[in-house]
Design an enzyme around this catalytic site. Structure first.
Site, PDB file in Angstrom:
ATOM      1  N   ASN A 153      -2.386  20.106  -5.462  1.00 34.87           N
ATOM      2  CA  ASN A 153      -2.750  20.062  -4.261  1.00 34.87           C
ATOM      3  C   ASN A 153      -1.289  19.896  -2.923  1.00 34.87           C
ATOM      4  O   ASN A 153      -1.264  20.616  -2.222  1.00 34.87           O
ATOM      5  CB  ASN A 153      -3.316  19.485  -3.811  1.00 34.87           C
ATOM      6  CG  ASN A 153      -2.786  17.285  -3.554  1.00 34.87           C
ATOM      7  OD1 ASN A 153      -1.725  16.934  -4.464  1.00 34.87           O
ATOM      8  ND2 ASN A 153      -3.291  16.725  -2.844  1.00 34.87           N
ATOM      9  N   GLU A 252       0.862   6.819  -7.643  1.00 32.00           N
ATOM     10  CA  GLU A 252      -0.151   7.379  -6.708  1.00 32.00           C
ATOM     11  C   GLU A 252      -1.397   7.883  -6.829  1.00 32.00           C
ATOM     12  O   GLU A 252      -1.367   8.880  -7.572  1.00 32.00           O
ATOM     13  CB  GLU A 252       1.227   8.116  -5.985  1.00 32.00           C
ATOM     14  CG  GLU A 252       2.323   7.648  -6.034  1.00 32.00           C
ATOM     15  CD  GLU A 252       2.002   6.704  -4.932  1.00 32.00           C
ATOM     16  OE1 GLU A 252       1.095   6.437  -3.393  1.00 32.00           O
ATOM     17  OE2 GLU A 252       3.338   5.914  -4.324  1.00 32.00           O
ATOM     18  N   CYS A 286      -5.195  13.442  -0.238  1.00 32.61           N
ATOM     19  CA  CYS A 286      -4.809  12.033  -0.806  1.00 32.61           C
ATOM     20  C   CYS A 286      -5.089  10.873   0.216  1.00 32.61           C
ATOM     21  O   CYS A 286      -5.837  10.267   0.290  1.00 32.61           O
ATOM     22  CB  CYS A 286      -4.120  11.338  -2.118  1.00 32.61           C
ATOM     23  SG  CYS A 286      -2.689  11.747  -0.668  1.00 32.61           S
ATOM     24  N   GLU A 464       6.605   5.372  -2.896  1.00 38.62           N
ATOM     25  CA  GLU A 464       7.778   6.501  -2.355  1.00 38.62           C
ATOM     26  C   GLU A 464       7.964   6.437  -1.972  1.00 38.62           C
ATOM     27  O   GLU A 464       7.819   6.885  -1.010  1.00 38.62           O
ATOM     28  CB  GLU A 464       6.874   7.732  -3.452  1.00 38.62           C
ATOM     29  CG  GLU A 464       6.097   7.524  -5.138  1.00 38.62           C
ATOM     30  CD  GLU A 464       5.627   9.136  -5.959  1.00 38.62           C
ATOM     31  OE1 GLU A 464       6.652   9.401  -6.487  1.00 38.62           O
ATOM     32  OE2 GLU A 464       4.850   9.641  -5.149  1.00 38.62           O
TER      33      GLU A 464
HETATM   34  P1  NAP Z   1      -5.671  14.656 -11.764  1.00 37.64           P
HETATM   35  O1  NAP Z   1      -6.538  15.629 -12.569  1.00 37.64           O
HETATM   36  O2  NAP Z   1      -5.396  13.420 -12.225  1.00 37.64           O
HETATM   37  O3  NAP Z   1      -4.210  15.847 -12.334  1.00 37.64           O
HETATM   38  C1  NAP Z   1      -3.626  15.337 -11.547  1.00 37.64           C
HETATM   39  C2  NAP Z   1      -2.306  15.384 -12.936  1.00 37.64           C
HETATM   40  O4  NAP Z   1      -2.693  14.644 -14.128  1.00 37.64           O
HETATM   41  C3  NAP Z   1      -1.988  16.803 -13.384  1.00 37.64           C
HETATM   42  O5  NAP Z   1      -0.840  17.494 -13.922  1.00 37.64           O
HETATM   43  C4  NAP Z   1      -3.175  17.303 -14.626  1.00 37.64           C
HETATM   44  O6  NAP Z   1      -2.556  17.781 -15.634  1.00 37.64           O
HETATM   45  C5  NAP Z   1      -2.114  15.905 -15.126  1.00 37.64           C
HETATM   46  N1  NAP Z   1      -3.678  15.419 -16.064  1.00 37.64           N
HETATM   47  C6  NAP Z   1      -4.702  15.706 -16.613  1.00 37.64           C
HETATM   48  N2  NAP Z   1      -5.575  14.749 -17.338  1.00 37.64           N
HETATM   49  C7  NAP Z   1      -4.661  14.435 -18.265  1.00 37.64           C
HETATM   50  C8  NAP Z   1      -4.701  13.261 -19.129  1.00 37.64           C
HETATM   51  N3  NAP Z   1      -6.256  12.284 -20.151  1.00 37.64           N
HETATM   52  N4  NAP Z   1      -3.023  12.940 -19.151  1.00 37.64           N
HETATM   53  C9  NAP Z   1      -1.977  13.346 -18.481  1.00 37.64           C
HETATM   54  N5  NAP Z   1      -2.075  13.606 -17.453  1.00 37.64           N
HETATM   55  C10 NAP Z   1      -3.264  14.422 -17.346  1.00 37.64           C
HETATM   56  O7  NAP Z   1      -5.751  15.134 -10.058  1.00 37.64           O
HETATM   57  P2  NAP Z   1      -5.816  16.790  -9.218  1.00 37.64           P
HETATM   58  O8  NAP Z   1      -6.981  16.815  -9.146  1.00 37.64           O
HETATM   59  O9  NAP Z   1      -4.611  17.192  -9.735  1.00 37.64           O
HETATM   60  O10 NAP Z   1      -4.764  16.140  -7.871  1.00 37.64           O
HETATM   61  C11 NAP Z   1      -6.135  15.221  -6.751  1.00 37.64           C
HETATM   62  C12 NAP Z   1      -6.256  13.684  -7.380  1.00 37.64           C
HETATM   63  O11 NAP Z   1      -5.258  13.387  -6.611  1.00 37.64           O
HETATM   64  C13 NAP Z   1      -6.641  13.293  -5.855  1.00 37.64           C
HETATM   65  O12 NAP Z   1      -7.348  12.305  -6.009  1.00 37.64           O
HETATM   66  C14 NAP Z   1      -5.473  12.837  -4.393  1.00 37.64           C
HETATM   67  O13 NAP Z   1      -5.988  12.144  -4.177  1.00 37.64           O
HETATM   68  C15 NAP Z   1      -4.601  12.764  -5.952  1.00 37.64           C
HETATM   69  N6  NAP Z   1      -3.346  12.409  -5.046  1.00 37.64           N
HETATM   70  C16 NAP Z   1      -3.067  11.211  -4.768  1.00 37.64           C
HETATM   71  C17 NAP Z   1      -1.534  10.991  -3.890  1.00 37.64           C
HETATM   72  C18 NAP Z   1      -0.803   9.523  -3.493  1.00 37.64           C
HETATM   73  O14 NAP Z   1       0.298   9.809  -3.034  1.00 37.64           O
HETATM   74  N7  NAP Z   1      -1.372   9.043  -3.560  1.00 37.64           N
HETATM   75  C19 NAP Z   1      -0.640  12.605  -3.905  1.00 37.64           C
HETATM   76  C20 NAP Z   1      -1.448  13.911  -3.539  1.00 37.64           C
HETATM   77  C21 NAP Z   1      -2.856  13.524  -4.434  1.00 37.64           C
HETATM   78  P3  NAP Z   1      -4.251  19.313 -14.927  1.00 37.64           P
HETATM   79  O15 NAP Z   1      -3.317  20.112 -14.205  1.00 37.64           O
HETATM   80  O16 NAP Z   1      -3.364  20.479 -16.628  1.00 37.64           O
HETATM   81  O17 NAP Z   1      -5.079  18.989 -15.824  1.00 37.64           O
END
Ligand code: NAP
Length: 483
Positions: A153, A252, A286, A464
């Site tokens: 994102n 995060e 997020c 961060e």
């Molecule tokens: P996600 O599905 O958890 O993916 C994040 C990262 O983790 C991607 O690189 C993904 O790879 C990888 N990943 C997925 N499954 C994994 C596994 N089993 N083992 C290791 N890595 C794995 O999250 P997203 O949909 O990309 O992002 C949205 C989420 O991020 C939302 O919940 C949002 O709130 C959160 N977010 C938080 C912050 C913060 O600072 N708190 C900032 C931005 C976003 P792939 O892409 O290859 O699946």
């Protein structure tokens, strides 16, 4: 880049293909068209990248802070010089409107300049001893090899927010970017490469086998820290896996931000603020407000202003003039909007505007969802519990302060919260009671590279940015000296 040419693994200073030769397509979410290919790396390439980071650690960790700061400052300058091309790539690959993409590149570059300066401030302390013949001092040293896993994102700034402090601290890294946005990650790593980051100091594995790559990273004894940004479910799983080798962990994760408008606030100003922050990146943030609580005495004015503002938001491809709402990232995201709206309306919520998928003339994609305002949302609706991650403003009336604080805190998440009031006492009293890591008081953008970003509860561990951001990459060593 064609399918055959894709070389998006970066290991020991070289761009490589996957050992299998496999690639995967990267699409433009506004049209569904393929815009490039990425190499489909896996466990073997991840292990090679970890070994490269281990090899590079000794030399990098013993450079001076000033050498590391110089490289980070150069990366900052190069990133800003490439702002337009990076922003255009981001809009194409991730979908956010061009203006927001430009802002993200600036935000991403801010971490490079901030941590360039922080590198020079890594110091220790001296501590008085109870023994006359003893002196104590502390040193802060890089934790070692870092595994960084980032989401789609904010596909550039989430990388610099991790690699900036890692580089500044003297750590080497292996990055696994989201598989939906590998091209932004490649362009970001080229900035570091062109700034003179030595071979092996930063490595990157693109690939579709997130679980296998993630496991190889978190279970490796050679990796001493995990930094992850993404969903709560995956973050918890990785943190548990990392416990096996007792790594440093910062995660995060997701959020479910409350946005509270007290009766003394100007409902028009608050509604304008809500319209701006809720629909940034189409709500895929997020810190996006997920529950908007408005005092009943100003509820109707707030709703009508918010609805008018939303009506003026132009939907389209992110590089088209005046567009404020681009496509959602994929079909799954759009389906989630449909299901949250269906659930909410079945339980009594009113759709004031939006509430459906839309098509954009001349743009083939199917993932445009109209910015939506839902009124009379109640706690039993899915949208009040699950992170929406999309362009739906869910609004609920409230009557008293205690009630709204209880509702606001009634979630597993604790990342960002917002409140609007002109009463200083209310602002301080409520801020103190909200169990969140970030509070915006009459402010919709409480973030900066210079400020600590992070959550409590299921929104994560660690901070961060700010002066805390580099601590996550440093170990404290105590030295006792007999004199
Ligand atoms: P996600 O599905 O958890 O993916 C994040 C990262 O983790 C991607 O690189 C993904 O790879 C990888 N990943 C997925 N499954 C994994 C596994 N089993 N083992 C290791 N890595 C794995 O999250 P997203 O949909 O990309 O992002 C949205 C989420 O991020 C939302 O919940 C949002 O709130 C959160 N977010 C938080 C912050 C913060 O600072 N708190 C900032 C931005 C976003 P792939 O892409 O290859 O699946």
């Amino acid at each position: 880049m064609t399918q055959q040419q894709a070389q998006t693994l970066y290991i020991a200073g070289e761009w490589k293909s996957a050992e299998s030769g496999e690639t995967f397509p990267v699409t433009d979410p506004s049209s569904g068209e393929v815009i490039g290919y990425a190499s489909d790396g896996g466990v073997s390439e991840t292990e090679t990248a970890i070994a490269a980071a281990v090899d590079a650690f000794q030399a990098w960790s013993t450079t001076t802070a000033y050498q590391r700061a110089d490289i980070l400052s150069k990366a900052h300058r190069i990133m800003l010089e490439r702002r337009e091309e990076l922003a255009r790539l981001m809009t194409q690959e991730q979908g956010k409107p061009l203006r927001a993409a430009r802002n993200e590149v600036t935000y991403a570059a801010d971490f490079l300049s901030w941590f360039a300066e922080e590198a020079k401030r890594i110091g220790g302390i001296t501590i008085p001893s109870a023994r006359a013949d003893q002196r104590f001092m502390t040193m802060r040293q890089p934790v070692g090899v870092v595994a960084a896993i980032t989401p789609w994102n904010y596909p550039i700034s989430m990388i610099t927010r991790k690699l900036g402090p890692a580089l500044a601290a003297g750590c080497t890294s292996v990055l696994k970017p989201a598989s939906l946005t590998p091209l932004c990650a490649v362009a970001t790593l080229r900035v570091f490469e062109d700034a003179g980051v030595p071979a092996g100091v930063i490595n990157m594995i693109t690939g579709r086998s997130a679980s296998a790559i993630g496991t190889a990273l978190v279970e490796s004894k050679d990796v001493r820290k995990l930094t992850f940004t993404g969903s709560t479910a995956i973050g918890k799983r990785l943190a548990a896996q990392a416990a096996g080798t007792l790594k440093r962990v910062s995660v995060e994760l997701g959020g479910h931000a409350p946005f509270i408008v007290f009766p003394d606030a100007d409902p028009v100003r608050a509604a304008k603020g809500a319209a701006l922050v809720k629909f940034l990146n189409m709500g895929q943030a997020c810190i996006s407000p997920n529950r908007i609580y408005v005092h009943r005495s100003i509820y109707d004015t707030f709703l009508s202003t918010l609805t008018d503002r939303v009506a003026a938001l132009k939907i389209g491809r992110g590089d088209q003039d005046g567009v404020a709402i681009g496509p959602l990232i994929d079909d799954r995201a759009t389906e989630k909007m449909e299901s949250q709206v269906a659930d909410a309306t079945a339980k009594g919520a009113r759709v004031l505007i939006g509430g459906e998928r839309v098509t954009v003339e001349g743009v083939g994609g199917t993932n445009f969802y109209a910015p939506t305002v839902l009124a009379d949302v109640t706690p039993d609706m899915e949208i009040s519990v699950d992170e929406t991650f999309g362009p739906i403003a869910a609004v609920t009336p409230f009557d008293d302060e205690d009630e709204v604080i209880r509702l606001a805190n009634d979630t597993e998440y604790g990342l960002a919260a917002y409140l609007y009031t002109n009463d200083l006492s209310t602002a301080i009293r409520v801020t103190e009671q909200l169990r969140y890591g970030i509070i915006g008081v009459n402010d919709i953008n409480p973030t900066s590279a210079a400020a600590p970003f992070g959550g409590v509860k299921s929104s994560g561990l660690g901070r961060e940015g700010g002066d805390e951001g580099i601590d996550e990459y440093l170990d404290t060593k105590l030295v006792g000296i007999a004199v």
